[in-house]
Design a protein around this motif. Structure first.
Motif, mmCIF file in Angstrom:
data_model
loop_
_atom_site.group_PDB
_atom_site.id
_atom_site.type_symbol
_atom_site.label_atom_id
_atom_site.label_comp_id
_atom_site.label_asym_id
_atom_site.label_seq_id
_atom_site.Cartn_x
_atom_site.Cartn_y
_atom_site.Cartn_z
ATOM 1 N N SER A 1 0.814 -1.204 0.000
ATOM 2 C CA SER A 1 0.000 0.000 0.000
ATOM 3 C C SER A 1 0.847 1.253 0.000
ATOM 4 O O SER A 1 0.384 2.328 -0.369
ATOM 5 N N GLY A 2 2.120 1.132 0.400
ATOM 6 C CA GLY A 2 2.980 2.295 0.505
ATOM 7 C C GLY A 2 2.647 3.179 1.691
ATOM 8 O O GLY A 2 3.252 4.218 1.873
ATOM 9 N N LYS A 3 1.688 2.791 2.500
ATOM 10 C CA LYS A 3 1.232 3.632 3.593
ATOM 11 C C LYS A 3 1.478 2.961 4.941
ATOM 12 O O LYS A 3 1.284 1.757 5.092
ATOM 13 N N ILE A 4 1.906 3.751 5.902
ATOM 14 C CA ILE A 4 2.022 3.303 7.284
ATOM 15 C C ILE A 4 1.133 4.204 8.119
ATOM 16 O O ILE A 4 1.307 5.421 8.127
ATOM 17 N N GLU A 5 0.163 3.623 8.769
ATOM 18 C CA GLU A 5 -0.778 4.414 9.560
ATOM 19 C C GLU A 5 -0.161 4.768 10.912
ATOM 20 O O GLU A 5 0.483 3.944 11.551
ATOM 21 N N LEU A 6 -0.349 6.009 11.328
ATOM 22 C CA LEU A 6 0.125 6.462 12.632
ATOM 23 C C LEU A 6 -1.079 6.762 13.517
ATOM 24 O O LEU A 6 -2.013 7.455 13.097
ATOM 25 N N ALA A 7 -1.037 6.269 14.728
ATOM 26 C CA ALA A 7 -2.141 6.509 15.658
ATOM 27 C C ALA A 7 -2.110 7.949 16.142
ATOM 28 O O ALA A 7 -1.030 8.534 16.321
ATOM 29 N N PRO A 8 -3.276 8.575 16.356
ATOM 30 C CA PRO A 8 -3.300 9.937 16.912
ATOM 31 C C PRO A 8 -2.603 9.972 18.263
ATOM 32 O O PRO A 8 -2.582 8.984 19.003
#
Length: 717
Positions: free
Chosen positions: A411-418
């Motif tokens: 996906s090329g994306k790394i999700e960061l938590a708030p």
């Protein structure tokens, strides 16, 4: 002529990008002590540690970037586990510890990361024993001795029953424990699903099929569904804990032969789908795996399984399913007379491709011509390091001349938590120096918002080397408690620090980056690494920033996304646009194009935001021209320009004459230059972000909607 020049630039950009990431891995096998530990080191911690270091050093010298470490070869553990016993391949006896207790997986993660290598843990899902093992060799605490109904024996080996819900739950629990506790980049399964078939010997699962058919009447379809459910649930388990950890499969090299399925390959060998009940193509189509490594251990031109035919088949499947493809290669098949035992010399055979020239090099050359192949994995590590037929020399001098990072997740994306109240924020100054008053005000303000802070060692002081600033940034990245890095000041030397930090390091330690101005180099690097970042005021946020900007900054840090309505400028270009928001300081952003920090290399629509300080009219026009030459002005969907503070129009700045008279100000330069270049997208001028009195925060790397109307400019996340 300009079009041809632009085409060349874009082609070079594509070629440059293709060389910036590549999967270069080796299987680090522990079963039967193939690679590690040696038989001499079984049970001896000091020897095992030294062997691991030696092997990793040799991998680093070859510019490999990923180690696939086998930690669960036979329903056991090469790491401390409350679920499964210590592996006898490590300790000499299943269930007992070494002479000096330690955690091999923790050591592997630490030492591999020091060498800029990703770690993928390799687990075998169903296998419990090898033919050389007896059931009586297993630990009394092994699950097979507590729940024997979950297992069966086939051809002298014990296996989990894949048809039981309990088996899938156990497997997911084991993997969840690993993903939760260790800083790994991937979970990896090889080709062992249902056992390889033995002629005349049936798999003893008829009773389970009868008891739990789940609507199936065909036992082979039922078996495939058993494995399908396990793969789907493993993928869900891994990504529910750490979305950036990849799940990969290294299957046997043939999915199906074309005579059995028109979608199959022009081959005539054993089939994953029919023999091992592994429908790998389905997993690729459904997105249940994040990459695939077919084991193409045959030579180019082999009649029943041609490496070239299969490489093309898997590449086509990869392109159709968007599942990244790496090729598994058998270095151990190379035959080198210099390495052969004296009592078993290699007999010359002119027809054997494995002892004439270098078949692995021929295959690597082939892979470079096939779109879709993004890397290779070598089996096994020690076989590679023996350097048969000079393969290591070829890797260093031709194929892997320089280190590059492994590819991002598909996906090329790394999700960061708030950020949450109580989270730790590191305060760093990667270029210009900051004083005690600035740092103290940031600390007090962040504490008031509910966060904890930690100062980098060199955050204050005017005498700081590049190494000092690099170590500050790395300490913040590596600290597992730190959830965000907030820059106190910017400064022109920020790029000197970022140049020392590989992008894979950012992916390995995902956390928020906050700042603006020359910190744009970091903000862009975060996007290039697949993470969002926050364009916001630094020390000024707690000094003289207006209350509404300060409040919006607090909300953005806490995970809220702003909806803005700003005044319209008379030279705006009206319209609606949607896209991923990228950008920052114009001079810094322009300098990142076609570099490792170029965040515009994406297929997603882009909206670009730009601001600057202390620039001249000539430099502003020059930056816009560079953006045009790189094709960005015609590729983005919308443009947002902030304040151009302390802007200087030099007396001899006559560049505006070609556009209908001398330019009046920065906004006039931007609008008339865009008009002259035929840019017909919405753009908004003089928005309140940048180095002016107001600097509203924006989250970069996330999708926004931009509406430019005569009455105002609205921006929605």
């Amino acid at each position: 002529m300009k079009k041809n020049v632009l085409t060349i630039i874009l082609m070079l950009g594509t070629l440059w990008v293709s060389a910036q990431s590549q999967f270069r891995a080796a299987w680090f096998s522990t079963v039967a002590n193939i690679d590690w530990p040696s038989r001499e080191a079984i049970g001896h911690t000091d020897l095992q540690k030294q062997e691991m270091i030696d092997l990793l050093n040799q991998m680093e010298a070859l510019h490999l970037n990923t180690v696939i470490f086998q930690i669960r070869p036979t329903a056991d553990a090469l790491y401390p586990s409350k679920l499964e016993p210590w592996s006898h391949w490590l300790t000499g006896k299943q269930g007992q510890n070494n002479d000096i207790p330690y955690d091999p997986l923790a050591m592997m993660v630490e030492e591999a990361h020091k060498r800029h290598m990703d770690v993928h843990v390799w687990v075998n899902p169903y296998r419990v024993t090898l033919p050389s093992q007896k059931r009586s060799d297993l630990s009394p605490d092994h699950l097979i001795n507590r729940h024997p109904e979950m297992f069966w024996e086939y051809a002298g080996q014990w296996y989990f029953e894949p048809g039981l819900d309990e088996t899938r739950k156990w497997l997911c629990d084991v993997v969840a424990d690993i993903v939760t506790r260790y800083d790994i980049q991937g979970v990896h399964i090889d080709d062992y699903f249902y056992p390889y078939p033995k002629t005349g010997l049936a798999i003893p699962d008829a009773a389970c099929f009868k008891a739990h058919p789940r609507g199936y009447t065909n036992i082979e379809d039922w078996r495939r569904n058993n494995v399908n459910m396990a793969m789907r649930e493993l993928h869900e388990t891994i990504h529910s804990i750490k979305p950036n950890v990849q799940f990969g499969i290294a299957p046997f090299g043939i999915w199906r032969n074309i005579q059995n399925d028109p979608r199959g390959s022009q081959t005539n060998g054993l089939q994953n789908y029919d023999a091992l009940y592994a429908d790998v193509l389905l997993w690729m189509q459904e997105g249940w795996i994040d990459y695939v490594v077919p084991q193409l251990y045959w030579e180019i031109g082999k009649t029943v399984a041609d490496h070239e035919i299969l490489a093309h088949w898997w590449a086509e499947a990869s392109l159709q399913t968007h599942c990244p493809l790496y090729i598994g290669m058998s270095v151990g098949r190379l035959k080198d007379p210099k390495l052969a035992p004296k009592d078993r010399p290699i007999q010359p055979d002119a027809a054997d491709p494995w002892q004439n020239g270098n078949e692995i090099c021929r295959q690597l050359d082939l892979h470079q011509t096939i779109p879709g192949i993004q890397g290779e994995v070598f089996f096994s590590l020690r076989a590679l390091l023996r350097n048969p037929r000079g393969i290591c020399d070829s890797l260093k001098t031709k194929y892997f001349q320089q280190w590059v990072p492994a590819p991002l997740p598909a996906s090329g994306k790394i999700e960061l938590a708030p950020l949450q109240k109580g989270d730790l924020i590191a305060l760093v100054t990667p270029s210009a120096f900051s004083d005690e008053e600035q740092v103290s005000k940031m600390e007090k303000g962040l504490h008031k918002w509910g966060y904890r802070t930690i100062r980098s060692e060199h955050v204050i002081g005017s005498v700081r080397t590049i190494q000092d600033r690099y170590e500050d940034m790395m300490a913040a990245l590596r600290n597992p408690e730190v959830k965000a890095i907030y820059c106190v000041r910017g400064g022109y030397a920020a790029s000197d620090v970022m140049d020392l930090i590989p992008l894979d390091t950012l992916r390995r330690y995902p956390k928020w980056m906050i700042g603006y101005s020359d910190i744009t180099i970091f903000l862009n690097a975060w996007q290039a690494a697949g993470m969002p970042s926050i364009h916001a005021s630094m020390s000024a946020v707690f000094e003289n920033l207006p209350a509404q900007c300060k409040e919006q900054t607090r909300r953005v840090l806490a995970g809220e996304r702003p909806n803005y309505l700003f005044e319209s400028h008379p030279q705006n270009h009206l319209g609606h646009a949607e896209g991923i928001l990228l950008g920052g300081n114009m001079s810094t952003f322009t300098a990142t194009l076609m570099s490792a920090y170029d965040c515009t290399r994406t297929d997603e629509p882009i909206i670009l935001m730009l601001e600057d300080v202390g620039e001249t009219g000539n430099n502003l026009h020059r930056c816009l021209t560079i953006l045009d030459h790189f094709g960005l002005l015609h590729r983005v969907k919308g443009l947002m320009f902030g304040e151009y503070t302390d802007f200087r129009m030099t007396p001899d700045d006559l560049s505006g004459l070609s556009h209908g008279g001398r330019f009046r100000d920065a906004e006039d330069i931007i609008a008339r230059t865009l008009q002259a270049k035929g840019i017909d997208i919405p753009w908004a001028l003089n928005l309140p972000f940048g180095h002016g009195e107001e600097n509203y925060p924006f989250v970069l790397g996330e999708k926004i909607q931009l509406d430019v109307t005569p009455t105002g400019v609205t921006i929605h996340y």
